[in-house]
Write a protein that holds these residues in place. Structure first.
Motif, PDB file in Angstrom:
ATOM      1  N   LYS A 255      -1.657  -0.962  -5.866  1.00 28.34           N
ATOM      2  CA  LYS A 255      -2.478  -2.134  -5.572  1.00 28.34           C
ATOM      3  C   LYS A 255      -1.702  -3.422  -5.833  1.00 28.34           C
ATOM      4  O   LYS A 255      -1.775  -4.380  -5.086  1.00 28.34           O
ATOM      5  CB  LYS A 255      -3.731  -2.091  -6.438  1.00 28.34           C
ATOM      6  N   SER A 256      -0.955  -3.422  -6.952  1.00 31.65           N
ATOM      7  CA  SER A 256      -0.176  -4.618  -7.287  1.00 31.65           C
ATOM      8  C   SER A 256       1.172  -4.167  -7.853  1.00 31.65           C
ATOM      9  O   SER A 256       1.212  -3.424  -8.839  1.00 31.65           O
ATOM     10  CB  SER A 256      -0.958  -5.430  -8.320  1.00 31.65           C
ATOM     11  N   LEU A 257       2.236  -4.591  -7.215  1.00 32.41           N
ATOM     12  CA  LEU A 257       3.535  -4.010  -7.566  1.00 32.41           C
ATOM     13  C   LEU A 257       4.554  -5.033  -8.063  1.00 32.41           C
ATOM     14  O   LEU A 257       5.730  -4.696  -8.260  1.00 32.41           O
ATOM     15  CB  LEU A 257       4.115  -3.278  -6.342  1.00 32.41           C
ATOM     16  N   THR A 258       4.093  -6.258  -8.306  1.00 28.42           N
ATOM     17  CA  THR A 258       5.049  -7.315  -8.674  1.00 28.42           C
ATOM     18  C   THR A 258       5.831  -6.957  -9.944  1.00 28.42           C
ATOM     19  O   THR A 258       6.960  -7.377 -10.114  1.00 28.42           O
ATOM     20  CB  THR A 258       4.325  -8.654  -8.917  1.00 28.42           C
ATOM     21  N   HIS A 259       5.220  -6.176 -10.843  1.00 26.56           N
ATOM     22  CA  HIS A 259       5.859  -5.864 -12.119  1.00 26.56           C
ATOM     23  C   HIS A 259       6.857  -4.718 -12.019  1.00 26.56           C
ATOM     24  O   HIS A 259       7.586  -4.445 -12.962  1.00 26.56           O
ATOM     25  CB  HIS A 259       4.775  -5.454 -13.127  1.00 26.56           C
ATOM     26  N   SER A 260       6.885  -4.017 -10.899  1.00 21.25           N
ATOM     27  CA  SER A 260       7.592  -2.728 -10.861  1.00 21.25           C
ATOM     28  C   SER A 260       9.115  -2.861 -10.778  1.00 21.25           C
ATOM     29  O   SER A 260       9.635  -3.733 -10.095  1.00 21.25           O
ATOM     30  CB  SER A 260       7.100  -1.925  -9.664  1.00 21.25           C
ATOM     31  N   PHE A 261       9.810  -1.944 -11.457  1.00 20.01           N
ATOM     32  CA  PHE A 261      11.281  -1.885 -11.383  1.00 20.01           C
ATOM     33  C   PHE A 261      11.734  -0.791 -10.412  1.00 20.01           C
ATOM     34  O   PHE A 261      12.917  -0.486 -10.313  1.00 20.01           O
ATOM     35  CB  PHE A 261      11.885  -1.553 -12.758  1.00 20.01           C
ATOM     36  N   SER A 262      10.787  -0.160  -9.727  1.00 22.62           N
ATOM     37  CA  SER A 262      11.125   1.047  -8.968  1.00 22.62           C
ATOM     38  C   SER A 262      12.141   0.807  -7.849  1.00 22.62           C
ATOM     39  O   SER A 262      12.981   1.657  -7.581  1.00 22.62           O
ATOM     40  CB  SER A 262       9.866   1.681  -8.389  1.00 22.62           C
ATOM     41  N   LYS A 263      12.050  -0.357  -7.207  1.00 26.74           N
ATOM     42  CA  LYS A 263      12.986  -0.638  -6.114  1.00 26.74           C
ATOM     43  C   LYS A 263      14.417  -0.642  -6.653  1.00 26.74           C
ATOM     44  O   LYS A 263      15.313  -0.019  -6.088  1.00 26.74           O
ATOM     45  CB  LYS A 263      12.651  -2.006  -5.520  1.00 26.74           C
ATOM     46  N   SER A 264      14.593  -1.359  -7.754  1.00 28.12           N
ATOM     47  CA  SER A 264      15.918  -1.435  -8.355  1.00 28.12           C
ATOM     48  C   SER A 264      16.391  -0.050  -8.808  1.00 28.12           C
ATOM     49  O   SER A 264      17.549   0.331  -8.602  1.00 28.12           O
ATOM     50  CB  SER A 264      15.869  -2.418  -9.522  1.00 28.12           C
TER      51      SER A 264
END
Ligand SMILES: Nc1ncnc2c1ncn2[C@@H]1O[C@H](COP(=O)(O)OP(=O)(O)OP(=O)(O)O)[C@@H](O)[C@H]1O
Ligand SMILES: O=C(O)C1=C[C@@H](O)[C@@H](O)[C@H](O)C1
Ligand SMILES: [Mg+2]
Length: 412
Positions: free
Chosen positions: A9-18
């Motif tokens: 729903k909200s992914l601004t906090h995520s480190f997953s891309k990196s």
């Protein structure tokens, strides 16, 4: 068609891309959607493989054609693979939690485990704790059978695993339990990874209890998911490398020490060599009040200054990848310690009292006797705050030594 990505729903906090960019060379996209759109997206099957995060880890179950045994048992998934139109659900968080506990060398076998929270991650933690041989597992939560108000019945718990978002950015320093009350505590895990250390972990660590934050879990579940995405097996030490990189990038360097000992100068110097942004608590206070430090002391008094200082430290301490130079008195308040420690490695720089700069520093004027008294009052506080102490006899050398030490210890 999306190759790989994260649905939530909200992914601004995520480190997953990196993290995924460090595992392999595939496209990994953030797919932020409200519930109905999230369901439509899954039904469309327009992806090769995705991770699923809050709040859809259970929602997605009904769209799966097949579930791994672990996903079935736990009742939620975080990885969905599209195998020629067939959706197969997995739970790699389970593996992540086991890695988090094992890597921190917390022994759960025959131990009483208290799990905070009752959401999807709590169910995964329960399964992991069972697998690792816990003798008793209790959940406390807002909605479950045992409410947070009743956690005092479980003061004999030996392990605590926080699976709630309490203490997560931007609500840093919130804590659900009083660590002091648990006399048999041997290990504390927190699935939160922003901040690097929640208050729960800082307070447990201070008591000499083994701890682990959610970074290990996050990286380990990602590597497992990547193996499902690509069918490859990744090198065993890839987790450690990614964790080190992430920690170095997100962690701050905090500089504490006597007034006029060189904190601001060294902070700016380390910023130059590290590329991390330099922030100075006193400079922020001056900018925001429109007065210099001695004017603030003169016009409003020390108490006002300390309050403003605490507020600025609380705001700045939540952020990442900075060099934070503090004012000499920041160590007078325990809350400042929590704010600074959560994302940072703290360096106490020392300089002989007769070499301290005193100009424009309200508490240092009055000669060497005043400085000696100030030092007597404060030096043990500086030592208690610090992760590392270093003499400042040369600005460039001291800055380079701090940067080296930080890299050797991977930050916070
Ligand atoms: N190793 C050093 N050799 C010579 N001068 C130094 C050294 N370290 C710091 N200084 C000088 O000391 C003065 C005070 O430094 P700085 O303002 O960085 O201290 P500070 O600890 O930030 O002070 P405050 O507590 O007031 O914030 C500056 O003029 C700086 O250049
Ligand atoms: O915050 C994140 O990026 C994630 C958190 C967990 O839910 C993981 O299960 C998910 O794969 C990624
Ligand atoms: Mg300064």
């Amino acid at each position: 068609m999306i190759e790989y990505g994260l649905l939530g729903k909200s992914l601004t906090h995520s480190f997953s891309k990196s993290i995924h960019s460090q595992i392999d060379d595939y496209d990994y996209t953030f797919i932020e959607k409200q519930e109905q759109d999230a369901k439509e997206f899954i039904k469309s099957r327009e992806f090769k493989g995705i991770n699923v995060t809050m709040p859809y880890k259970k929602t997605v179950l009904e769209f799966c054609d097949e579930l791994s045994n672990t996903a079935k048992k736990i009742g939620c998934i975080n990885t969905l693979i599209n195998k020629n139109g067939k959706l197969c659900g997995y739970n790699t968080d389970y593996y992540g939690i086991i890695r988090m506990i094992e890597k921190s060398q917390i022994d759960i076998k025959d131990k009483k485990v208290l799990i905070l929270g009752s959401g999807a991650t709590s169910d995964t933690a329960r399964e992991a704790a069972e697998y690792l041989g816990a003798s008793k597992i209790t959940f406390v939560s807002r909605k479950g059978n045992i409410k947070f108000d009743d956690y005092d019945k479980f003061y004999d718990s030996e392990i605590i695993i926080n699976c709630t978002p309490v203490g997560m950015y931007p609500n840093n320093l919130k804590i659900l339990v009083d660590i002091e009350k648990f006399n048999n505590l041997q290990g504390v895990c927190d699935v939160i990874y922003n901040p690097v250390k929640t208050r729960l972990l800082i307070e447990a660590e201070k008591k000499g209890i083994k701890t682990s934050n959610g970074l290990i879990m996050l990286v380990a579940q990602a590597v497992k998911a990547a193996e499902l995405f690509t069918g490859k097996k990744y090198d065993a030490n890839i987790e450690d490398k990614i964790i080190e990189n992430l920690k170095k990038n997100i962690s701050n360097i905090v500089i504490i020490g006597m007034p006029g000992s060189g904190k601001t100068t060294i902070g700016k110097e380390i910023s130059k060599i590290s590329g991390k942004k330099s922030v100075d608590i006193d400079e922020i206070i001056e900018r925001e009040t429109g007065k210099d430090i001695s004017q603030i002391f003169r016009d409003y008094g020390e108490e006002y200054f300390r309050q403003k200082e605490k507020e600025v430290i609380s705001r700045i301490g939540k952020e990442n990848n900075q060099i934070i130079s503090t004012g000499g008195g920041s160590i007078l308040d325990y809350e400042n310690y929590l704010s600074l420690k959560q994302n940072s490695r703290i360096y106490y720089i020392k300089r002989p009292l007769d070499k301290l700069a005193v100009d424009g520093r309200p508490l240092s004027s009055g000669g060497i006797n005043v400085l000696e008294k100030l030092y007597e009052q404060r030096h043990s506080l500086y030592e208690n705050f610090a992760d590392f102490e270093i003499d400042n006899d040369n600005i460039e050398r001291t800055s380079a030594d701090i940067w080296r030490e930080f890299n050797e210890n991977f930050g916070a």
